[in-house]
Design an enzyme around this catalytic site. Structure first.
Site, mmCIF file in Angstrom:
data_model
loop_
_atom_site.group_PDB
_atom_site.id
_atom_site.type_symbol
_atom_site.label_atom_id
_atom_site.label_comp_id
_atom_site.label_asym_id
_atom_site.label_seq_id
_atom_site.Cartn_x
_atom_site.Cartn_y
_atom_site.Cartn_z
ATOM 1 N N TYR A 1 49.099 28.778 2.110
ATOM 2 C CA TYR A 1 50.303 29.688 2.067
ATOM 3 C C TYR A 1 51.116 29.511 0.882
ATOM 4 O O TYR A 1 51.442 30.190 0.303
ATOM 5 C CB TYR A 1 51.220 28.651 3.218
ATOM 6 C CG TYR A 1 52.589 29.401 3.522
ATOM 7 C CD1 TYR A 1 52.358 30.651 4.540
ATOM 8 C CD2 TYR A 1 53.574 29.110 3.106
ATOM 9 C CE1 TYR A 1 53.287 31.222 4.840
ATOM 10 C CE2 TYR A 1 54.869 29.989 3.411
ATOM 11 C CZ TYR A 1 54.830 30.847 4.442
ATOM 12 O OH TYR A 1 55.627 31.710 4.611
ATOM 13 N N HIS B 1 54.968 39.475 14.297
ATOM 14 C CA HIS B 1 54.516 38.625 13.204
ATOM 15 C C HIS B 1 53.738 37.502 13.326
ATOM 16 O O HIS B 1 53.243 36.680 12.835
ATOM 17 C CB HIS B 1 55.882 38.099 12.288
ATOM 18 C CG HIS B 1 55.613 37.616 10.983
ATOM 19 N ND1 HIS B 1 54.875 38.509 10.077
ATOM 20 C CD2 HIS B 1 55.695 36.418 10.326
ATOM 21 C CE1 HIS B 1 54.896 37.789 8.801
ATOM 22 N NE2 HIS B 1 55.282 36.622 8.965
ATOM 23 N N ASP C 1 55.653 44.407 13.831
ATOM 24 C CA ASP C 1 56.156 43.286 12.819
ATOM 25 C C ASP C 1 57.311 43.704 12.317
ATOM 26 O O ASP C 1 57.196 44.523 11.237
ATOM 27 C CB ASP C 1 55.152 42.880 12.062
ATOM 28 C CG ASP C 1 55.317 41.727 11.074
ATOM 29 O OD1 ASP C 1 56.228 41.334 11.164
ATOM 30 O OD2 ASP C 1 54.097 41.201 10.577
#
Length: 721
Positions: A483, A682, A647
C-alpha cells in the site's frame, strides 16, 4: 487383455496430449481487445502539452463509455471462463468462507447488540438480546435492503438512551449515503430518509437529534464530479431534512474538504475537526451546555493530526502528533485549550501510539515493527498493567463506554483466524469470547518477519507467510501485496482469501513501505509528494529480496494492491516490467495529473501534491504517473486491472485509461484485461458473493499466467514446459 490395456494407455495419452495442447493454446491465446478510439484532448502544464486521448472515458454517463465497459468485460470474462480451475477456486473459497462470524457485542439502552453472518450471507445481520440468558432476535438485516446484496449497511448510531437509531446505507458501493431513523423498540421507521450524505458519522446529542456531514449535490455526475466543501448539519428528530441547521462549513472562510462533528460521551461538548486533506486537521470545541456558545479554537492550523480521546468534565484528553511524530496524549482545560497550555499525559515513545478508552481506563496500543503491544492506564496517568496478548499479531478493540465492565478485543495475524476475547478491565483477565470454526489449520503454516534494504539503504520490514516445509527453489507462486500511503499501516491480519492462496502452496508477502504509518509521521512523510518514489523503490526492493532469497522468481511473482496500492502496482509495473509475471492493480489511482479533479481527490494532495502546484511537482508526477508512462514495444506483465462502476472514491476512469494505454502498446502476448464490477464501489460493503467471484478470478488469472495447468495443490508436476 494386455493389448486392451496398452490401447487404453495410448488413447489416454493421446487424449491427455490433446487436452494439454488445448490448454497451452488457451494460455497462449492472443487476446483481441476492443478498439478504443482516441480523441484530441490535452492539457498544458507550465508550458508542456500533455495529450489525453482517452479522456472521453472519464464521462461515466455517456453511451460510448457504457458500450466500452460492456465490450471490455466481454473480452475479460471470455478469457477468465477458459481458466480450467476457476470454478474449483470459487468452490474452495465458498467452503473456507462458510463459517459463522460473530462480532463483539455492545450495549445500547436495555439491549445488547452484535453482528452475525451465518457463513455465506452477502451482508452481516445485526442481532440483539436482553441479556446472556435470553433469546436473540434479528434487529436489522441488510440482506433485505436489495435482492442482490449490493445495498449495504454503512454505520449505526444510537441515541443516548438507546431508544432511537440512525443508520446509513450505501447503494451499489457508492460513498453517497442515505440515513434512516428507527424506533428501536418497535423497529419502525419514524420519519423520512435523509439523503445525499457523504463521508459522515452520525453523532447524537442526547435523544433529541444528531450531527452529520455532507456536500452540496454536485453538478454533473455524482459519481465523478468534484466535491470539496464539506458541511456539518444538525438534524432534530421529527423535522424534515430541509430544516436541518447548518453548523459549520457554509462560508468561504469555513470551506474545508472534510469536516466531522462529534459529541462527547457526556453530551457536554461538540468537537469539529476541519481538514483540507487526508492528513492534518484544525480542531474546535463548543460548549453545548451554553445555548449561545461559540466554537473555541484548539488548533487553527493543519500541521498535525489531533483529535479528542475523551474528557472528564472540562479536562480534555487529546491525541496528537504535533511535535510528536509517533503521537502522544496530552491534557488541557477546555477553557484554555490551545497548545501553550497542553501538558503531556502519556509522552511520545519510539513506537507509534493508537489509544482507545473504555471501562474508565485508557488503553495505549503501540505498533512495534507493525506488531501490537497494549498498556492500560487510569485517567490519572498511572500505568495499571501491560496487557498479555494471545500472541504476536494485531489487536483491535479495547473500547467502550465508561460504565462497561467488560470490553472486547480481537486478535489475529496472517495465519491465525481472528478470535474475539472478553476482557475484564478491573482485573486484567481475559477469556475467549468467539473462536471461529474455520477449515484452516494454522499449525501447518508460518509467518516470518524479515528486514531488507531499500534502494537508499533504508531498512524496511516485511512479513512472509507460507505453508511449512516449503522449498526455497525460486518456483513458488508468490503474491507481493503493498500500500504505502496515507499514514495507513498494514498490520498482520488473517484473510480467508490469503488462506486459500497459501493452501495452494503460495507465498504471501507484505512489506511495510514508507508512506504508511507503521513508524509514525516521519515514515509517512518519507513517502509523500517529491519523495513518493521511495514507496516504489521499497516495493521493488521487496520483490528483489524475495527473488534473491529464492522464495520465488520473476516467473512466479505477482504484485497486487488497491487504491493507493493500485498506484503502487501501476508505477512498479511500468518502471520494472521485467520484475514480475503478473500485476493486479485494483481500484487504482493511475492518472496522477488529473486525480484531484474528481470527487474528493483533491483531498489527497498531502500525499501526492498536484500537477498545478509547481513545475517541479508536475514533472515529478508525470515521471511516475502510470497512465503517462506506458511505452510502446515494452513487454508488460500479464495484467488484470480491477475496478467498480460505482467507485466514486477513485473513479473508474483511472483504470479505464490505464487499460486502454496498455492494450494499445503491449508488445508481447501477455494479456491486459480489465474486470469492471457492476453495482460495486471502492470495496466497502461489497457482498460476499462478489468478493468470492473476484478472488477466484484474481488467483485463477495469476496462476494461469504463471503457467499452471492445474491447481498447485493437485500435483507438483503442473507447470507447462
Amino acid at each position: 487383455m494386455k493389448r486392451l490395456v496398452a490401447s487404453l494407455i495410448v488413447l489416454t495419452t493421446i487424449s491427455s496430449c490433446k487436452n494439454e495442447q488445448e490448454l497451452k493454446k488457451n494460455q497462449n491465446q492472443i487476446v483481441k481487445y476492443p478498439i478504443t478510439q482516441t480523441k484530441d484532448s490535452s492539457d498544458t502544464y507550465f508550458g508542456t502539452e500533455v495529450k489525453d486521448p482517452y479522456r472521453w472515458l472519464e464521462d461515466d454517463r455517456s453511451v460510448e463509455t457504457e458500450e466500452w465497459v460492456k465490450e471490455e468485460n466481454q473480452v475479460t470474462f471470455g478469457y477468465l471462463d477458459k481458466i480450467p480451475y476457476r470454478e474449483q477456486l470459487k468452490q474452495r473459497l465458498e467452503t473456507l468462507w462458510n463459517y459463522e462470524k460473530i462480532g463483539a457485542p455492545f450495549k445500547e439502552g436495555k439491549y445488547t447488540y452484535f453482528s452475525k453472518n451465518n457463513g455465506l450471507q452477502n451482508q452481516s445481520v445485526i442481532y440483539r438480546s436482553l441479556g446472556e440468558n435470553t433469546g436473540e432476535e434479528v434487529f436489522l438485516d441488510p440482506n433485505s435492503f436489495s435482492e442482490d446484496g449490493t445495498t449495504s449497511l454503512g454505520g449505526l448510531s444510537f441515541s443516548k438512551d438507546g431508544s432511537m437509531l440512525a443508520y446509513s446505507i450505501s447503494e451499489g458501493g457508492s460513498d453517497w449515503r442515505k440515513v434512516i431513523i428507527l424506533n428501536t423498540e418497535t423497529k419502525e421507521i419514524t420519519e423520512d430518509t435523509l439523503v445525499d450524505i457523504k463521508f459522515s458519522g452520525m453523532s447524537w446529542f442526547g435523544n433529541e437529534g444528531f450531527y452529520y456531514s455532507s456536500y452540496d449535490k454536485p453538478k454533473g455526475s455524482e459519481l465523478s464530479a468534484k466535491t470539496d466543501q464539506h458541511k456539518v448539519y444538525y438534524h432534530k428528530l421529527g423535522t424534515s431534512q430541509k430544516e436541518d441547521k447548518l453548523i459549520y462549513g457554509g462560508t468561504d472562510k469555513e470551506k474545508h474538504r472534510y469536516i466531522y462533528g462529534t459529541v462527547t460521551e457526556d453530551d457536554r461538548y461538540l468537537i469539529l475537526s476541519p481538514r483540507t486533506s487526508t492528513s492534518g486537521n484544525k480542531l474546535y470545541i463548543k460548549d453545548l451546555t451554553k445555548p449561545n456558545s461559540k466554537f473555541i479554537p484548539i488548533l487553527e492550523h493543519t500541521d498535525s493530526d489531533t483529535h479528542l480521546l475523551d474528557n472528564i468534565g472540562s479536562k480534555l484528553y487529546l491525541v496528537t502528533n504535533l511535535n510528536a511524530p509517533n503521537k502522544k496524549i496530552i491534557t488541557v482545560d477546555a477553557s484554555n485549550p490551545t497548545p501553550e497550555h497542553w501538558k503531556d499525559f502519556i509522552p511520545e515513545t519510539e513506537n507509534v501510539l493508537n489509544p482507545s478508552t473504555g471501562s474508565g481506563y485508557i488503553f495505549a496500543e503501540y505498533m512495534v515493527d507493525a506488531v501490537s503491544k497494549v498498556k492500560q492506564y487510569d485517567y490519572d496517568g498511572k500505568l495499571i498493567r501491560d496487557i498479555e496478548l494471545p500472541g504476536v499479531g494485531t489487536v483491535s478493540g479495547f473500547s467502550g463506554k465508561k460504565e462497561d465492565e467488560t470490553l472486547y478485543f480481537s486478535f489475529s495475524n496472517y495465519i491465525t483466524p481472528s478470535t474475539s476475547y472478553a476482557y475484564e478491565a478491573k482485573t486484567g483477565t481475559s477469556k475467549v469470547y468467539v473462536k471461529p470454526d474455520v477449515k484452516f489449520d494454522p499449525d501447518q503454516y508460518e509467518s516470518k518477519q524479515v528486514f531488507y534494504e531499500s534502494k537508499d539503504g533504508t531498512k524496511v520490514p516485511m512479513i512472509i507467510s507460507y505453508k511449512k516445509g516449503i522449498e526455497l527453489n525460486g518456483k513458488n507462486p508468490t503474491i507481493l501485496y503493498g500500500y504505502g500511503g496515507f499514514n495507513i499501516s498494514l498490520t498482520p491480519a488473517f484473510s480467508i482469501t490469503n488462506a486459500l492462496w497459501m493452501e495452494q502452496g503460495g507465498i504471501y508477502a507484505v512489506p511495510n513501505l514508507r508512506g504508511g504509518g507503521e513508524y509514525g509521521k516521519a515514515w509517512h512523510d518519507a513517502g509523500t509528494k517529491l519523495q513518493k518514489q521511495n514507496v516504489f523503490d521499497d516495493f521493488i526492493a521487496a520483490a528483489e529480496y524475495l527473488i534473491k532469497e529464492h522464495y520465488t522468481s520473476s516467473d512466479f511473482l505477482a504484485i497486487r494492491g488497491g487504491s493507493n496500492g493500485g498506484l503502487l502496482v501501476g508505477a512498479t509495473m511500468t518502471q520494472r516490467p521485467d520484475l514480475m509475471k503478473v500485476a493486479i492493480p485494483q481500484v487504482g489511482v493511475l492518472d496522477m495529473l488529473r486525480y484531484h479533479t474528481f470527487t474528493a481527490g483533491a483531498g489527497w494532495a498531502y500525499d501526492y501534491g498536484t500537477a498545478e502546484d509547481s513545475k517541479e511537482m508536475f514533472d515529478y508526477l508525470k515521471g511516475y504517473s502510470p497512465v503517462h508512462n506506458v511505452k510502446s514495444g515494452v513487454n508488460y506483465p500479464a495484467t488484470l486491472i480491477m475496478t467498480g462502476d460505482h467507485d466514486d472514491r477513485v473513479v473508474p476512469a483511472h483504470s479505464f485509461k490505464f487499460a486502454a494505454e496498455l492494450q494499445s502498446k503491449q508488445k508481447n502476448g501477455n494479456p491486459v484485461l480489465i474486470r469492471i464490477e457492476t453495482d460495486a464501489g471502492h470495496g466497502a460493503g461489497t457482498p460476499v458473493s462478489k468478493i468470492i467471484d473476484q478472488y477466484a478470478d484474481i488467483f485463477g488469472f495469476t496462476l494461469y499466467n504463471m503457467g499452471y495447468n492445474v491447481l498447485p495443490s493437485a500435483t507438483k508436476e503442473n507447470v507447462k514446459g
